[in-house]
Design an enzyme around this catalytic site. Structure first.
Site, PDB file in Angstrom:
ATOM      1  N   ARG A  20       0.836  -1.215   0.000  1.00 53.19           N
ATOM      2  CA  ARG A  20       0.000   0.000   0.000  1.00 53.19           C
ATOM      3  C   ARG A  20       0.865   1.257   0.000  1.00 53.19           C
ATOM      4  O   ARG A  20       0.589   2.209  -0.730  1.00 53.19           O
ATOM      5  CB  ARG A  20      -0.957   0.006   1.187  1.00 53.19           C
ATOM      6  CG  ARG A  20      -2.016  -1.078   1.119  1.00 53.19           C
ATOM      7  CD  ARG A  20      -2.874  -1.111   2.360  1.00 53.19           C
ATOM      8  NE  ARG A  20      -2.025  -1.371   3.521  1.00 53.19           N
ATOM      9  CZ  ARG A  20      -2.306  -1.006   4.759  1.00 53.19           C
ATOM     10  NH1 ARG A  20      -3.418  -0.355   5.028  1.00 53.19           N
ATOM     11  NH2 ARG A  20      -1.486  -1.278   5.743  1.00 53.19           N
ATOM     12  N   ASN A  38      -6.095  -2.694   2.297  1.00 54.84           N
ATOM     13  CA  ASN A  38      -6.111  -4.142   2.496  1.00 54.84           C
ATOM     14  C   ASN A  38      -7.541  -4.638   2.596  1.00 54.84           C
ATOM     15  O   ASN A  38      -8.385  -3.987   3.214  1.00 54.84           O
ATOM     16  CB  ASN A  38      -5.379  -4.521   3.789  1.00 54.84           C
ATOM     17  CG  ASN A  38      -3.880  -4.433   3.672  1.00 54.84           C
ATOM     18  OD1 ASN A  38      -3.337  -4.407   2.582  1.00 54.84           O
ATOM     19  ND2 ASN A  38      -3.189  -4.390   4.796  1.00 54.84           N
TER      20      ASN A  38
END
Length: 90
Positions: A20, A38
């Site tokens: 990320r 996520n």
């Protein structure tokens, strides 16, 4: 130049490896906005909005991701344009 938004689901070893963070860095570097988040199934959802060429550049980068990850599959779709400020890590 046209503006587009894509939503992508990235599967593989993509959680707990900085995926990320690196996605947000790549997106911001190319002037994109959106987020990387996520999901409970172990995948990462990426929303990216901006110049079509830069969105496609990010999609190409997502195919391999950072060196710490392993990308097995990406499902991406163009979605309706939305204005988002910044690139968030959720």
């Amino acid at each position: 130049m046209s503006q587009i938004c894509i939503k992508a689901s990235v599967k593989g070893i993509v959680q707990g490896v900085g995926f990320r963070f690196h996605t947000a860095h790549e997106g911001l570097q190319d002037g994109l906005s959106g987020y990387a988040m996520n999901l409970p199934d172990g995948s990462v959802e990426v929303l990216a909005c901006g110049n079509e060429d830069n969105v496609n550049k990010l999609l190409t980068w997502l195919e391999s991701g950072p060196k710490t990850s392993r990308v097995d599959n990406i499902d991406a779709e163009i979605i309706e344009w939305r204005h988002i400020d910044g690139f968030e890590i959720k």
